[in-house]
Design a protein around this motif. Sequence first.
Motif, PDB file in Angstrom:
ATOM      1  N   GLN A 161      91.562  60.815  52.281  1.00 35.60           N
ATOM      2  CA  GLN A 161      90.582  61.244  51.294  1.00 35.60           C
ATOM      3  C   GLN A 161      90.530  60.324  50.078  1.00 35.60           C
ATOM      4  OE1 GLN A 161      91.363  65.358  50.385  1.00 35.60           O
ATOM      5  NE2 GLN A 161      91.460  65.902  52.532  1.00 35.60           N
ATOM      6  N   THR A 162      91.352  59.289  50.075  1.00 34.50           N
ATOM      7  CA  THR A 162      91.387  58.376  48.938  1.00 34.50           C
ATOM      8  C   THR A 162      90.861  57.008  49.342  1.00 34.50           C
ATOM      9  OG1 THR A 162      93.626  57.586  49.405  1.00 34.50           O
ATOM     10  CG2 THR A 162      93.430  59.553  48.031  1.00 34.50           C
ATOM     11  N   ASP A 163      90.615  56.191  48.343  1.00 28.07           N
ATOM     12  CA  ASP A 163      90.181  54.813  48.588  1.00 28.07           C
ATOM     13  C   ASP A 163      91.361  53.910  48.238  1.00 28.07           C
ATOM     14  OD1 ASP A 163      88.670  52.576  49.105  1.00 28.07           O
ATOM     15  OD2 ASP A 163      87.757  52.538  47.114  1.00 28.07           O
ATOM     16  N   THR A 164      92.238  53.718  49.204  1.00 31.03           N
ATOM     17  CA  THR A 164      93.442  52.945  48.960  1.00 31.03           C
ATOM     18  C   THR A 164      93.794  52.120  50.191  1.00 31.03           C
ATOM     19  OG1 THR A 164      95.715  53.092  48.151  1.00 31.03           O
ATOM     20  CG2 THR A 164      95.043  54.742  49.731  1.00 31.03           C
ATOM     21  N   THR A 165      94.606  51.126  50.003  1.00 30.63           N
ATOM     22  CA  THR A 165      95.095  50.306  51.106  1.00 30.63           C
ATOM     23  C   THR A 165      96.377  50.922  51.639  1.00 30.63           C
ATOM     24  OG1 THR A 165      94.163  48.349  50.032  1.00 30.63           O
ATOM     25  CG2 THR A 165      95.809  47.978  51.760  1.00 30.63           C
ATOM     26  N   VAL A 166      96.489  50.947  52.958  1.00 30.37           N
ATOM     27  CA  VAL A 166      97.653  51.554  53.593  1.00 30.37           C
ATOM     28  C   VAL A 166      98.290  50.545  54.534  1.00 30.37           C
ATOM     29  CG1 VAL A 166      98.428  53.406  55.125  1.00 30.37           C
ATOM     30  CG2 VAL A 166      96.605  53.836  53.477  1.00 30.37           C
ATOM     31  N   LEU A 167      99.597  50.417  54.473  1.00 26.88           N
ATOM     32  CA  LEU A 167     100.354  49.583  55.395  1.00 26.88           C
ATOM     33  C   LEU A 167     101.123  50.509  56.324  1.00 26.88           C
ATOM     34  CD1 LEU A 167     101.484  46.838  56.334  1.00 26.88           C
ATOM     35  CD2 LEU A 167     103.262  47.090  54.583  1.00 26.88           C
ATOM     36  N   ILE A 168     100.848  50.385  57.610  1.00 28.72           N
ATOM     37  CA  ILE A 168     101.493  51.233  58.602  1.00 28.72           C
ATOM     38  C   ILE A 168     102.545  50.407  59.313  1.00 28.72           C
ATOM     39  CG2 ILE A 168     101.139  52.691  60.628  1.00 28.72           C
ATOM     40  CD1 ILE A 168      98.156  52.870  59.736  1.00 28.72           C
ATOM     41  N   LEU A 169     103.786  50.836  59.208  1.00 27.77           N
ATOM     42  CA  LEU A 169     104.893  50.123  59.828  1.00 27.77           C
ATOM     43  C   LEU A 169     105.521  50.978  60.923  1.00 27.77           C
ATOM     44  CD1 LEU A 169     106.631  48.884  56.555  1.00 27.77           C
ATOM     45  CD2 LEU A 169     105.168  47.547  58.071  1.00 27.77           C
ATOM     46  N   GLY A 170     106.081  50.326  61.925  1.00 31.06           N
ATOM     47  CA  GLY A 170     106.774  51.062  62.971  1.00 31.06           C
ATOM     48  C   GLY A 170     107.032  50.183  64.178  1.00 31.06           C
ATOM     49  N   GLU A 171     107.919  50.636  65.012  1.00 27.57           N
ATOM     50  CA  GLU A 171     108.261  49.917  66.239  1.00 27.57           C
ATOM     51  C   GLU A 171     107.065  49.922  67.191  1.00 27.57           C
ATOM     52  OE1 GLU A 171     111.799  49.338  67.485  1.00 27.57           O
ATOM     53  OE2 GLU A 171     112.621  49.622  65.494  1.00 27.57           O
ATOM     54  N   SER A 172     107.098  49.035  68.153  1.00 32.31           N
ATOM     55  CA  SER A 172     106.060  48.970  69.169  1.00 32.31           C
ATOM     56  C   SER A 172     106.011  50.294  69.933  1.00 32.31           C
ATOM     57  CB  SER A 172     106.380  47.815  70.134  1.00 32.31           C
ATOM     58  OG  SER A 172     105.417  47.771  71.152  1.00 32.31           O
ATOM     59  N   GLY A 173     104.789  50.843  70.095  1.00 34.79           N
ATOM     60  CA  GLY A 173     104.621  52.069  70.862  1.00 34.79           C
ATOM     61  C   GLY A 173     104.818  53.354  70.075  1.00 34.79           C
ATOM     62  N   THR A 174     104.953  53.264  68.763  1.00 33.95           N
ATOM     63  CA  THR A 174     105.196  54.485  67.976  1.00 33.95           C
ATOM     64  C   THR A 174     103.912  55.154  67.488  1.00 33.95           C
ATOM     65  OG1 THR A 174     105.479  53.155  65.974  1.00 33.95           O
ATOM     66  CG2 THR A 174     107.488  53.765  67.188  1.00 33.95           C
ATOM     67  N   GLY A 175     102.754  54.542  67.729  1.00 30.74           N
ATOM     68  CA  GLY A 175     101.486  55.186  67.373  1.00 30.74           C
ATOM     69  C   GLY A 175     100.838  54.679  66.106  1.00 30.74           C
ATOM     70  N   LYS A 176     101.120  53.430  65.749  1.00 30.17           N
ATOM     71  CA  LYS A 176     100.507  52.879  64.535  1.00 30.17           C
ATOM     72  C   LYS A 176      98.985  52.845  64.664  1.00 30.17           C
ATOM     73  CE  LYS A 176     102.915  49.110  64.822  1.00 30.17           C
ATOM     74  NZ  LYS A 176     103.716  49.435  66.000  1.00 30.17           N
ATOM     75  N   GLU A 177      98.472  52.462  65.825  1.00 28.10           N
ATOM     76  CA  GLU A 177      97.011  52.410  66.019  1.00 28.10           C
ATOM     77  C   GLU A 177      96.399  53.803  65.983  1.00 28.10           C
ATOM     78  OE1 GLU A 177      95.405  49.956  69.133  1.00 28.10           O
ATOM     79  OE2 GLU A 177      97.181  48.658  69.055  1.00 28.10           O
ATOM     80  N   VAL A 178      97.106  54.783  66.499  1.00 28.86           N
ATOM     81  CA  VAL A 178      96.620  56.166  66.474  1.00 28.86           C
ATOM     82  C   VAL A 178      96.510  56.616  65.017  1.00 28.86           C
ATOM     83  CG1 VAL A 178      97.183  58.559  67.069  1.00 28.86           C
ATOM     84  CG2 VAL A 178      97.532  56.730  68.742  1.00 28.86           C
ATOM     85  N   VAL A 179      97.509  56.326  64.212  1.00 21.69           N
ATOM     86  CA  VAL A 179      97.482  56.698  62.807  1.00 21.69           C
ATOM     87  C   VAL A 179      96.333  55.971  62.109  1.00 21.69           C
ATOM     88  CG1 VAL A 179      98.742  56.525  60.608  1.00 21.69           C
ATOM     89  CG2 VAL A 179      99.934  57.283  62.678  1.00 21.69           C
ATOM     90  N   ALA A 180      96.139  54.686  62.393  1.00 20.46           N
ATOM     91  CA  ALA A 180      95.057  53.917  61.778  1.00 20.46           C
ATOM     92  C   ALA A 180      93.696  54.512  62.131  1.00 20.46           C
ATOM     93  CB  ALA A 180      95.143  52.455  62.217  1.00 20.46           C
TER      94      ALA A 180
END
Length: 185
Positions: A161-180
């Motif tokens: 709901q905000t206008d901000t930049t987000v950095l998603i970190l995590g191991e391969s296969g943990t769902g970073k693309e799903v979160v994005a």
Amino acid sequence: MDFANNTLVIIDADEVRRHQLKGLLETLGFARIHKTHPDDWRQQLGEDSGIDAMLLGPCASPDEQRRLFGSLHESRPDLPIILYGEKERLVAVDVAAVKDAFVRVIELPLQQAALAAALKQALDHGSQHARNARNPELFRSLVGKSEGVREVRQLIHRVAQTDTTVLILGESGTGKEVVARNLHY
């Protein structure tokens, strides 16, 4: 602003004040106004899911007003609530502690201009919230019921709901693309 298509609910322990407030709201152009006693609000809310804002007045006790506000907020966290009361006993609710909700406080006797301004803000907030509402099917691709997954869902909802930049970190296969995808939807 045209208020004719908006629906309001007045919850107040004083029947005379409920009736007077309804009359004031009608002069502002509201046509759909429901008034109810604090003991009967659940039936009123259950009958009409198209409620745009709620006005919560004094109850029999400050504890009752706190409980009622908490129940209202829990059942419809997106519903704008305007609290009103006498200056000496204005409201029993800690408005500053309420997050992600529209809550305003107005002092009795109600002034037409202050009430109209608060209602306009409430309805603007409600329509903005409706435009930003997230599809409940959105999180289907984010599977799991653990505390960690629930926290991620809550964080996504808050950040999206905000206008901000987000950095998603995590191991391969943990769902970073799903979160994005959930953030950008």
